[in-house]
Design a protein around this motif. Structure first.
Motif, mmCIF file in Angstrom:
data_model
loop_
_atom_site.group_PDB
_atom_site.id
_atom_site.type_symbol
_atom_site.label_atom_id
_atom_site.label_comp_id
_atom_site.label_asym_id
_atom_site.label_seq_id
_atom_site.Cartn_x
_atom_site.Cartn_y
_atom_site.Cartn_z
ATOM 1 N N ILE A 118 0.863 -1.171 0.000
ATOM 2 C CA ILE A 118 0.000 0.000 0.000
ATOM 3 C C ILE A 118 0.904 1.227 0.000
ATOM 4 C CG2 ILE A 118 -0.219 0.099 2.526
ATOM 5 C CD1 ILE A 118 -3.155 0.990 2.090
ATOM 6 N N MET A 119 0.457 2.309 -0.596
ATOM 7 C CA MET A 119 1.184 3.582 -0.713
ATOM 8 C C MET A 119 2.250 3.558 -1.813
ATOM 9 S SD MET A 119 -0.361 4.901 1.923
ATOM 10 C CE MET A 119 -0.887 4.668 3.625
ATOM 11 N N GLY A 120 2.321 2.488 -2.599
ATOM 12 C CA GLY A 120 3.323 2.444 -3.658
ATOM 13 C C GLY A 120 3.544 1.030 -4.158
ATOM 14 N N LEU A 121 4.627 0.837 -4.901
ATOM 15 C CA LEU A 121 4.913 -0.440 -5.540
ATOM 16 C C LEU A 121 6.228 -1.015 -5.037
ATOM 17 C CD1 LEU A 121 4.067 0.509 -9.242
ATOM 18 C CD2 LEU A 121 2.559 -0.566 -7.544
ATOM 19 N N PHE A 122 6.313 -2.332 -5.028
ATOM 20 C CA PHE A 122 7.554 -3.003 -4.696
ATOM 21 C C PHE A 122 8.559 -2.860 -5.847
ATOM 22 C CE2 PHE A 122 4.872 -6.043 -1.987
ATOM 23 C CZ PHE A 122 5.180 -5.368 -0.814
ATOM 24 N N GLU A 123 9.834 -2.976 -5.505
ATOM 25 C CA GLU A 123 10.880 -2.942 -6.522
ATOM 26 C C GLU A 123 10.856 -4.241 -7.339
ATOM 27 O OE1 GLU A 123 14.390 -2.341 -4.236
ATOM 28 O OE2 GLU A 123 14.026 -0.186 -3.953
ATOM 29 N N PRO A 124 11.244 -4.169 -8.620
ATOM 30 C CA PRO A 124 11.180 -5.354 -9.490
ATOM 31 C C PRO A 124 11.891 -6.578 -8.940
ATOM 32 C CG PRO A 124 11.588 -3.379 -10.789
ATOM 33 C CD PRO A 124 11.677 -2.967 -9.348
ATOM 34 N N LEU A 157 -2.724 0.430 -13.195
ATOM 35 C CA LEU A 157 -2.001 0.001 -14.395
ATOM 36 C C LEU A 157 -0.510 -0.103 -14.117
ATOM 37 C CD1 LEU A 157 -3.883 2.093 -17.098
ATOM 38 C CD2 LEU A 157 -3.953 -0.399 -16.824
ATOM 39 N N ALA A 158 0.011 0.809 -13.309
ATOM 40 C CA ALA A 158 1.424 0.731 -12.943
ATOM 41 C C ALA A 158 1.701 -0.540 -12.150
ATOM 42 C CB ALA A 158 1.825 1.966 -12.144
ATOM 43 N N ALA A 159 0.771 -0.910 -11.261
ATOM 44 C CA ALA A 159 0.929 -2.131 -10.475
ATOM 45 C C ALA A 159 0.891 -3.365 -11.373
ATOM 46 C CB ALA A 159 -0.162 -2.212 -9.415
ATOM 47 N N GLU A 160 -0.044 -3.399 -12.297
ATOM 48 C CA GLU A 160 -0.131 -4.530 -13.210
ATOM 49 C C GLU A 160 1.144 -4.655 -14.035
ATOM 50 O OE1 GLU A 160 -3.774 -5.977 -15.758
ATOM 51 O OE2 GLU A 160 -2.707 -4.416 -16.870
ATOM 52 N N GLU A 161 1.642 -3.541 -14.544
ATOM 53 C CA GLU A 161 2.859 -3.537 -15.346
ATOM 54 C C GLU A 161 4.053 -4.015 -14.521
ATOM 55 O OE1 GLU A 161 5.406 -3.077 -18.566
ATOM 56 O OE2 GLU A 161 3.202 -3.078 -18.494
ATOM 57 N N ALA A 162 4.036 -3.716 -13.226
ATOM 58 C CA ALA A 162 5.144 -4.095 -12.348
ATOM 59 C C ALA A 162 5.073 -5.547 -11.898
ATOM 60 C CB ALA A 162 5.176 -3.178 -11.134
ATOM 61 N N GLY A 163 3.999 -6.259 -12.251
ATOM 62 C CA GLY A 163 3.923 -7.682 -11.937
ATOM 63 C C GLY A 163 2.957 -8.065 -10.847
#
Length: 359
Positions: free
Chosen positions: A137-143, A167-173
């Motif tokens: 929550i509050m952002g995305l994990f690193e690849p 969409l950013a979350a989906e793109e990030a996996g």
């Protein structure tokens, strides 16, 4: 409703549940007993681990597995904010907030909170604990961390409040996206804290918007308090729901009696969004303390975690007009009942199934 049934079944089969009801990972209100009760009813338990150090995360999982050896569970952590205001600006905001808090009583010598434990250590502990899901929550994990989660067979659920974030979350996996509507209790999951108030989208506008644009499953969160909400969310395109406030009055949640009593019959209009507790936008029960921060002469609360530390100091000092705890609550709080959590989850799904015409 065949499409709904297929969508729900695919989600359940994919994430080890028999009921598409997930416990919200509520930091400070998610003991292992609550998560085990939800998992025992076929749903997914959860731990909001933002306040937990690495050892506490491991201990929590051990206790959960004692109560639910094979149940589905998610561990959740906040992604740290990007650097914000400069030190001088932060100091000014904190000084203004402290001066305002002085109107409520005297600060304690200690009791301040400098922030959550080290984020990377939390991430390592969650990976080691082998939950069904690790959520952000509050952002995305690193690849690289996402790669390691997937290599370990752990799914990643990402909370999002806008389609851009989703969409950013989906793109990030991300394996699923949790659509958090503005009705949700507790903290708003916006990636940028400055966007939190602007992106106040209701859940039932957010869910079909996400469902029409994402390939991964959507989990609906915010204001779902009974089977009617579950059915509506699934009909709009969600594959599952996540509920928090609906479980807070259960005995397994074991929250303070004052907080539980405040939820009894609480109307949607009796909650508000505020920065006053922690510096991050959250939804809570309306109280005189929170109303005071909305007065024209009130300063802007200090940023997270500074505001949380200041409020902690005044609580430690016993300031009588400062709320003794954070009375977080979603807009469907009145639907929360003082019943066992497993019964709540079971009834939610039974009522939703009847409404959806499932046999």
């Amino acid at each position: 409703m065949d499409d709904v049934c297929r969508r729900v079944r695919t989600f359940c089969d994919g994430f080890g549940v028999t009921v598409p009801v997930l416990q919200a990972p509520m930091a400070g209100a998610c003991p292992p007993s609550l998560a085990a009760a939800v998992a025992g009813a076929g749903g997914m338990g959860a731990c909001g681990a933002v306040l937990h150090g690495p050892e506490q995360i491991g201990e929590w999982m051990k206790a959960f597995r004692t109560g639910s050896p094979s149940g589905a569970v998610q561990l959740n952590v906040w992604v740290p904010d990007s650097p914000g205001s400069g030190s001088q600006e932060r100091e000014r905001l904190a000084a203004d907030a402290a001066a305002f808090l002085g109107e409520f009583g005297t600060a304690g010598e200690s009791g301040g909170w400098s922030g959550p434990p080290p984020y990377r250590e939390q991430c390592e502990a969650m990976l080691t604990s082998q939950p069904t899901v690790v959520s952000s929550i509050m952002g995305l994990f690193e690849p690289e961390y996402v790669r390691r989660l997937h290599a370990a067979g752990i799914a990643w659920f990402a909370c999002a409040t806008t389609l851009e974030e989703a969409l950013a979350a989906e793109e990030a996996g991300a394996d699923a996206v949790v659509a958090q509507g503005m009705e949700a209790g507790g903290h708003r999951g916006s990636f940028d804290p400055e966007d939190a108030e602007r992106t106040d989208i209701g859940l039932f506008a957010l869910v079909p918007w996400f469902a029409d644009h994402l390939r991964v499953p959507v989990v609906a969160a915010g204001g779902i308090g009974d089977g009617r909400g579950v059915a509506a969310a699934l009909a709009l395109g969600a594959s599952a729901v996540q509920v928090g406030t609906a479980l807070l009055r259960s005995p397994e949640a074991a929250i303070e009696a004052e907080w539980a009593d405040a939820l009894d019959g609480l109307g949607p209009e009796a909650t508000l969004t505020t920065h006053a507790y922690t510096g991050r936008l959250s939804r809570a029960v309306t109280t005189p303390f929170l109303r005071a921060w909305q007065r024209p002469e009130a300063p802007r609360p200090a940023p997270f975690p500074d505001q949380a530390g200041l409020v902690g100091r005044w609580r430690a000092g016993g300031a009588p007009e400062v709320d003794p705890l954070n009375y977080f609550a979603g807009q469907s709080a009145a639907l929360a009942l003082p019943e066992p959590a497993g019964e709540i989850v079971t009834r939610m799904w039974q009522d939703a199934s009847a409404l959806l015409g499932r046999r």
